[in-house]
Write a protein that holds these residues in place. Structure first.
Motif, PDB file in Angstrom:
ATOM      1  N   VAL A 181      45.872 -36.312 107.757  1.00 55.26           N
ATOM      2  CA  VAL A 181      46.731 -35.310 107.119  1.00 55.26           C
ATOM      3  C   VAL A 181      46.986 -35.673 105.667  1.00 55.26           C
ATOM      4  O   VAL A 181      46.898 -34.838 104.755  1.00 55.26           O
ATOM      5  CB  VAL A 181      48.044 -35.169 107.902  1.00 55.26           C
ATOM      6  CG1 VAL A 181      48.969 -34.178 107.196  1.00 55.26           C
ATOM      7  CG2 VAL A 181      47.780 -34.710 109.329  1.00 55.26           C
ATOM      8  N   TRP A 182      47.330 -36.963 105.426  1.00 59.48           N
ATOM      9  CA  TRP A 182      47.558 -37.409 104.050  1.00 59.48           C
ATOM     10  C   TRP A 182      46.267 -37.333 103.224  1.00 59.48           C
ATOM     11  O   TRP A 182      46.300 -36.999 102.040  1.00 59.48           O
ATOM     12  CB  TRP A 182      48.081 -38.842 104.050  1.00 59.48           C
ATOM     13  CG  TRP A 182      49.514 -38.938 104.447  1.00 59.48           C
ATOM     14  CD1 TRP A 182      50.034 -39.137 105.683  1.00 59.48           C
ATOM     15  CD2 TRP A 182      50.627 -38.796 103.552  1.00 59.48           C
ATOM     16  NE1 TRP A 182      51.385 -39.169 105.670  1.00 59.48           N
ATOM     17  CE2 TRP A 182      51.797 -38.958 104.346  1.00 59.48           C
ATOM     18  CE3 TRP A 182      50.767 -38.557 102.196  1.00 59.48           C
ATOM     19  CZ2 TRP A 182      53.080 -38.887 103.804  1.00 59.48           C
ATOM     20  CZ3 TRP A 182      52.044 -38.495 101.658  1.00 59.48           C
ATOM     21  CH2 TRP A 182      53.169 -38.652 102.439  1.00 59.48           C
ATOM     22  N   ARG A 183      45.192 -37.639 103.854  1.00 55.06           N
ATOM     23  CA  ARG A 183      43.910 -37.619 103.126  1.00 55.06           C
ATOM     24  C   ARG A 183      43.565 -36.213 102.654  1.00 55.06           C
ATOM     25  O   ARG A 183      43.161 -36.004 101.502  1.00 55.06           O
ATOM     26  CB  ARG A 183      42.802 -38.164 104.022  1.00 55.06           C
ATOM     27  CG  ARG A 183      41.475 -38.396 103.318  1.00 55.06           C
ATOM     28  CD  ARG A 183      40.469 -38.991 104.282  1.00 55.06           C
ATOM     29  NE  ARG A 183      39.224 -39.368 103.602  1.00 55.06           N
ATOM     30  CZ  ARG A 183      38.169 -39.888 104.239  1.00 55.06           C
ATOM     31  NH1 ARG A 183      38.217 -40.067 105.569  1.00 55.06           N
ATOM     32  NH2 ARG A 183      37.081 -40.200 103.559  1.00 55.06           N
ATOM     33  N   VAL A 184      43.732 -35.210 103.557  1.00 57.65           N
ATOM     34  CA  VAL A 184      43.464 -33.827 103.167  1.00 57.65           C
ATOM     35  C   VAL A 184      44.423 -33.377 102.075  1.00 57.65           C
ATOM     36  O   VAL A 184      44.033 -32.709 101.101  1.00 57.65           O
ATOM     37  CB  VAL A 184      43.553 -32.905 104.398  1.00 57.65           C
ATOM     38  CG1 VAL A 184      43.482 -31.440 103.983  1.00 57.65           C
ATOM     39  CG2 VAL A 184      42.455 -33.221 105.386  1.00 57.65           C
ATOM     40  N   GLY A 185      45.689 -33.744 102.214  1.00 57.08           N
ATOM     41  CA  GLY A 185      46.664 -33.361 101.195  1.00 57.08           C
ATOM     42  C   GLY A 185      46.341 -33.960  99.836  1.00 57.08           C
ATOM     43  O   GLY A 185      46.449 -33.278  98.803  1.00 57.08           O
ATOM     44  N   LEU A 186      45.941 -35.233  99.832  1.00 56.27           N
ATOM     45  CA  LEU A 186      45.590 -35.868  98.557  1.00 56.27           C
ATOM     46  C   LEU A 186      44.318 -35.266  97.964  1.00 56.27           C
ATOM     47  O   LEU A 186      44.201 -35.101  96.746  1.00 56.27           O
ATOM     48  CB  LEU A 186      45.420 -37.369  98.767  1.00 56.27           C
ATOM     49  CG  LEU A 186      46.707 -38.158  99.052  1.00 56.27           C
ATOM     50  CD1 LEU A 186      46.378 -39.619  99.362  1.00 56.27           C
ATOM     51  CD2 LEU A 186      47.660 -38.073  97.852  1.00 56.27           C
ATOM     52  N   LEU A 187      43.339 -34.941  98.830  1.00 53.93           N
ATOM     53  CA  LEU A 187      42.104 -34.336  98.322  1.00 53.93           C
ATOM     54  C   LEU A 187      42.362 -32.967  97.702  1.00 53.93           C
ATOM     55  O   LEU A 187      41.622 -32.534  96.800  1.00 53.93           O
ATOM     56  CB  LEU A 187      41.079 -34.204  99.452  1.00 53.93           C
ATOM     57  CG  LEU A 187      40.396 -35.501  99.893  1.00 53.93           C
ATOM     58  CD1 LEU A 187      39.514 -35.258 101.103  1.00 53.93           C
ATOM     59  CD2 LEU A 187      39.556 -36.072  98.752  1.00 53.93           C
ATOM     60  N   LEU A 188      43.390 -32.273  98.172  1.00 53.15           N
ATOM     61  CA  LEU A 188      43.744 -30.995  97.559  1.00 53.15           C
ATOM     62  C   LEU A 188      44.608 -31.167  96.312  1.00 53.15           C
ATOM     63  O   LEU A 188      44.484 -30.405  95.347  1.00 53.15           O
ATOM     64  CB  LEU A 188      44.480 -30.108  98.577  1.00 53.15           C
ATOM     65  CG  LEU A 188      43.662 -29.631  99.779  1.00 53.15           C
ATOM     66  CD1 LEU A 188      44.552 -28.866 100.749  1.00 53.15           C
ATOM     67  CD2 LEU A 188      42.502 -28.745  99.321  1.00 53.15           C
TER      68      LEU A 188
END
Length: 679
Positions: A50-57
Motif C-alpha cells: 500500500v505504501w509502495r503504491v502511494g509513494l509511486l503515485l
C-alpha cells in the motif's frame, strides 16, 4: 530537452526546462524523481504494497510540481505571446514535455492501479530528474562562452545546416504529438492493450528532442566567434556562412610583403659603373628611415661598399610628401663638393632616354646618372599562406597599379597571370564584381583599396549590375569629404570628379546577395595621411614619415610630380579617389555595406584563419544536425515499435542535447595549420 535560449550572458537559460529555482527546490525535484524508478525495482520490495503504491503515485507528482512549474509558466506565456517574443524556440519542446508529464501522471496512475504496471510513473519521475541535471550540465558547458546574440537570420538556403535544423526542430512537435495521440486513440478503440499503447505514447514524447536541432543550428557559430576572439578574428555582424562560402581573396602586395622593399636592379647611364651609382645613392640615403632609402643602403653594405662622407647633412625636399606609391621625398647631399640628389624623375632636371621609366634616380649636375628598381620583399609566412589557400580552395586575386610588383609577387607566390589584375587597366569595383559572380569575395583592406573608395564604388557597381537603385544616389555628399564647397586647396570633389575619366563597367551577373566582405586588418590608412605612423602626432598635419609607406609604384612615380600627390586628386590614376573614404567593412548588400570582419594582424594569415574557422563551424553544425537526426529518428522508431521503454526514452531525450552541445563546441579547438578537412 536542453537547448540554447537567446543569450543573456553567464546566467543564460540553456534549455526548455527552466532550472532557475532555489537550490532546495531543484534538489527536491531531482531526488524525488529518482526515487520513483528506484522504488519500482526490487529495492522497494521491503516497503508494504500500500505504501509502495502511494509513494509511486506521489513521488513523480511532487517531482513534476517542484521541478516543472517554472517551465509550465513559461509555456503559458509563450502560447499567449506575453513574454515579449511570442512563441519562441522553447515553446515546442516545452509543449512536448508538458504532454509527456500529463500522459505519465494520468496514464501511469491508471496503469499502476489497474494492472500494477509502474513503468510509466517511474519514467515520468526519471524524466524530471534527468532533464534538470542535463540543464545544469549544459549550463556548465556553455559557461565558457561569453554572452552575445546568435548569428544573423539566415537567407533562404535549402542546403545549409540552418535550414535542416529548423526543419527538424519544427517537425518534432507534430511527429511526437501525432504518434502519442494515435497511440491513445488506439487504446480507447481497444486496439492492442492499454499499457502498451500508453507506453508507446509516453516514450514517443520523451524521446523527442527539438532542442538538439536548435543547439546544432546556433552553438557552433557562438563557439567559432569565441575562438575567433582568441585568434584575433572578429566577425562583427558578419554571417559565418557567408565567410565559409568565400571563393576568392583579393589582396594587394602589402598583405604579403614586408614594409621594407628590396633593391632589384640598377640601371646606370653611359659608362657609369653600377657600384659607383649605388655608392653615391647609398651615401645620400644613409640615415634615412624611409623603406626605399634603407633598401638602397642595405644593398650597398651587402656588396661591401664604403659609403662616402658628405660635407653637408642630407636635406629632404620640403615640398614633397610621401605619396601612395611609396617613393620617399627627394634627398640631397654634397659629396666632394658635388650636390647629389636621390629621388624621382621630377627631382632631377634631365633623365636620359636609356634609363627612363624607373622608380628612383640618383643624379648630379641636373642629370640623372642611374635608375633604381625596387620590388616588395615577400614574407616567408606568405609562402605558408599560399599552400593554405590551395588547401582551402581559395582563389588569390592580386591587384595593384604596378605591373612589376604584380609580376614579382605573383611569381613568388605562384599566382597565375590571369589572377594578377592591373588596376591601371580596370577598376577595382569591376574586378570585385567579376569575382563575385562566382561566389563570395574576401577583400583585404590596404592603403590602395582605401584610396580607391572601395565601399562606395563597389556598392554602386554591384547595385548597378543587379539593376537596383544606387545606394548613394540619394546622398549628394556620399563618399565626398569636401561636400561643403570649395576649399583653399582647390574646387570641390564633385567638380574634380566631373573632369576625371569615368570607369567603364561591363555587364557581369552577380548571383550573391552578400557578395563582398572587407577585412579590416589594420593595413588601411583611412584615418591618416599615407606614410604616417600611428605614433606620430604630426601625421594629421601632413608631415612626412615615409617609414610606413607601401611598396613602390613605378607607374605612379612617373605620372605624378613631386609635391602634388595630395594637393591635386585629379592627377591620380582613373578610379583613384582619395575623397571617397572606405565604407564600413562588411558584406555588400542591396542597401550598402554592413558590419565587417576584423583581424588583428594585417596580412593574409588572419583572413585565412577567419575562413578556416567559419568553415569548421559550418561543418560542425551539419554534423551536429546529423547526430541529432540519426539518434532522434532511431529512438522515435524504437518508441513507436514498443522496442524502447519509457525510462530509456527519457534518458535519450535528455542526453541527446548534451551530446550535441559537446560536439557543437568543437570550433573552440580550431588550430590553423591542421588539415582543413578535419579541424
Amino acid at each position: 530537452m536542453v537547448e540554447r535560449s537567446v543569450v543573456t550572458g553567464a546566467g543564460e537559460q540553456p534549455g526548455d526546462v527552466v532550472d532557475a529555482m532555489p537550490a532546495w527546490q531543484w534538489w527536491a525535484a531531482v531526488l524525488t524523481g529518482l526515487a520513483a524508478p528506484v522504488l519500482a525495482t526490487p529495492v522497494g520490495d521491503p516497503v508494504p504494497s500500500v505504501w509502495r503504491v502511494g509513494l509511486l503515485l506521489a513521488l513523480p507528482f511532487v517531482a513534476v510540481v517542484t521541478g516543472f512549474t517554472p517551465t509550465f509558466r513559461r509555456l503559458l506565456r509563450g502560447l499567449r505571446g506575453r513574454d515579449g517574443r511570442g512563441r519562441d524556440q522553447h515553446t515546442g519542446g516545452a509543449l512536448i514535455l508538458t504532454l509527456a508529464m500529463i500522459v505519465g501522471l494520468v496514464g501511469g496512475a491508471w496503469a499502476l492501479l489497474q494492472w500494477g504496471i509502474s513503468s510509466l510513473v517511474s519514467a515520468t519521475g526519471l524524466a524530471v530528474s534527468v532533464h534538470l541535471v542535463a540543464g545544469r550540465v549544459s549550463r556548465s558547458l556553455l559557461s565558457a562562452l561569453p554572452g552575445g546574440d546568435p548569428d544573423p537570420p539566415p537567407p533562404a538556403d535549402r542546403r545549409g545546416p540552418r535550414h535542416w535544423a529548423d526543419w527538424g526542430a519544427r517537425g518534432w512537435v507534430p511527429l511526437a504529438v501525432g504518434a502519442a495521440a494515435a497511440s491513445v486513440v488506439l487504446v480507447l478503440a481497444n486496439v492492442g492493450t492499454a499499457p502498451e499503447g500508453l507506453s508507446r505514447a509516453l516514450a514517443a514524447l520523451l524521446v523527442a528532442s527539438p532542442a538538439a536541432f536548435h543547439i546544432a543550428r546556433d552553438l557552433p557559430g557562438r563557439a567559432a566567434r569565441d575562438r575567433g576572439r582568441d585568434l584575433g578574428v572578429g566577425y562583427d555582424g558578419v554571417d559565418l556562412r557567408q565567410v565559409a562560402g568565400v571563393t576568392s581573396v583579393v589582396l594587394t602586395p602589402q598583405a604579403v610583403c614586408d614594409p621594407q622593399p628590396r633593391l632589384a636592379r640598377i640601371h646606370p647611364a653611359g659608362r657609369l659603373q653600377v657600384t659607383a651609382a649605388l655608392q653615391a645613392a647609398a651615401s645620400v640615403a644613409a640615415g634615412s628611415e624611409a623603406p626605399a632609402h634603407r633598401a638602397i643602403t642595405r644593398a650597398a653594405r651587402e656588396r661591401g661598399l664604403v659609403l662616402r662622407p658628405t660635407t653637408a647633412a642630407p636635406k629632404t625636399s620640403p615640398s614633397s610628401v610621401c605619396p601612395a606609391d611609396g617613393v620617399p621625398p627627394a634627398r640631397s647631399a654634397a659629396i666632394k663638393g658635388t650636390v647629389v640628389t636621390l629621388g624621382r624623375a621630377e627631382d632631377v632636371e634631365d633623365v636620359p632616354d636609356e634609363i627612363s621609366g624607373h622608380q628612383m634616380y640618383v643624379g648630379w649636375g641636373g642629370i640623372a646618372r642611374a635608375g633604381f628598381d625596387l620590388v616588395p620583399l615577400v614574407r616567408s609566412q606568405a609562402l605558408a599562406d599560399r599552400s593554405d589557400l590551395d588547401a582551402l580552395g581559395l582563389r588569390p586575386i592580386l591587384v595593384g597599379h604596378v605591373p612589376a610588383d604584380l609580376r614579382h609577387v605573383g611569381e613568388t607566390l605562384e599566382i597565375p597571370p590571369r589572377h594578377r589584375r592591373d588596376l591601371g587597366e580596370e577598376t577595382l569595383a569591376d574586378v570585385l564584381a567579376q569575382e563575385a559572380a562566382d561566389g563570395v569575395v574576401l577583400v583585404l583592406d590596404s592603403p590602395l583599396t582605401d584610396s580607391l573608395g572601395l565601399g562606395a564604388e563597389v556598392s554602386q557597381v554591384l547595385a548597378r549590375r543587379r539593376g537596383a537603385k544606387d545606394p548613394t544616389a540619394d546622398d549628394p555628399n556620399a563618399g565626398d569629404s569636401n561636400a561643403d564647397g570649395p576649399t583653399a586647396d582647390g574646387p570641390t570633389a564633385q567638380a574634380r570628379d566631373a573632369d576625371r575619366p569615368q570607369p567603364v563597367s561591363h555587364a557581369v551577373p552577380v548571383v550573391a546577395d552578400r557578395s563582398v566582405i572587407v577585412v579590416r586588418s589594420g593595413l588601411s590608412g583611412a584615418d591618416r595621411v599615407v606614410g604616417a605612423t600611428p605614433d606620430d602626432p604630426s601625421a594629421s598635419a601632413g608631415h612626412d614619415d615615409s617609414s610606413a609607406a607601401p611598396p613602390l609604384s613605378a607607374s605612379a612615380s612617373r605620372s605624378h610630380g613631386a609635391g602634388d600627390e595630395t594637393s591635386d586628386p585629379a592627377s591620380q590614376p582613373p578610379g583613384l579617389s582619395p575623397a571617397a573614404p572606405l565604407a564600413p567593412a562588411g558584406g555588400m548588400r542591396e542597401g550598402g555595406p554592413a558590419e565587417g570582419l576584423r583581424t588583428a594582424n594585417g596580412d593574409l594569415s588572419g583572413a585565412l584563419r577567419a575562413v578556416g574557422l567559419a568553415r569548421k563551424a559550418s561543418r560542425v553544425s551539419m554534423q551536429s544536425v546529423l547526430l541529432a537526426a540519426v539518434v532522434g529518428i532511431l529512438g522515435f522508431l524504437g518508441a513507436v515499435a514498443d522496442l524502447v521503454r519509457p525510462e530509456v526514452a527519457a534518458l535519450v531525450g535528455a542526453a541527446l542535447p548534451v551530446l550535441v552541445t559537446i560536439n557543437s563546441l568543437r570550433p573552440r579547438s580550431y588550430a590553423r595549420g591542421a588539415d582543413p578537412a578535419t579541424t
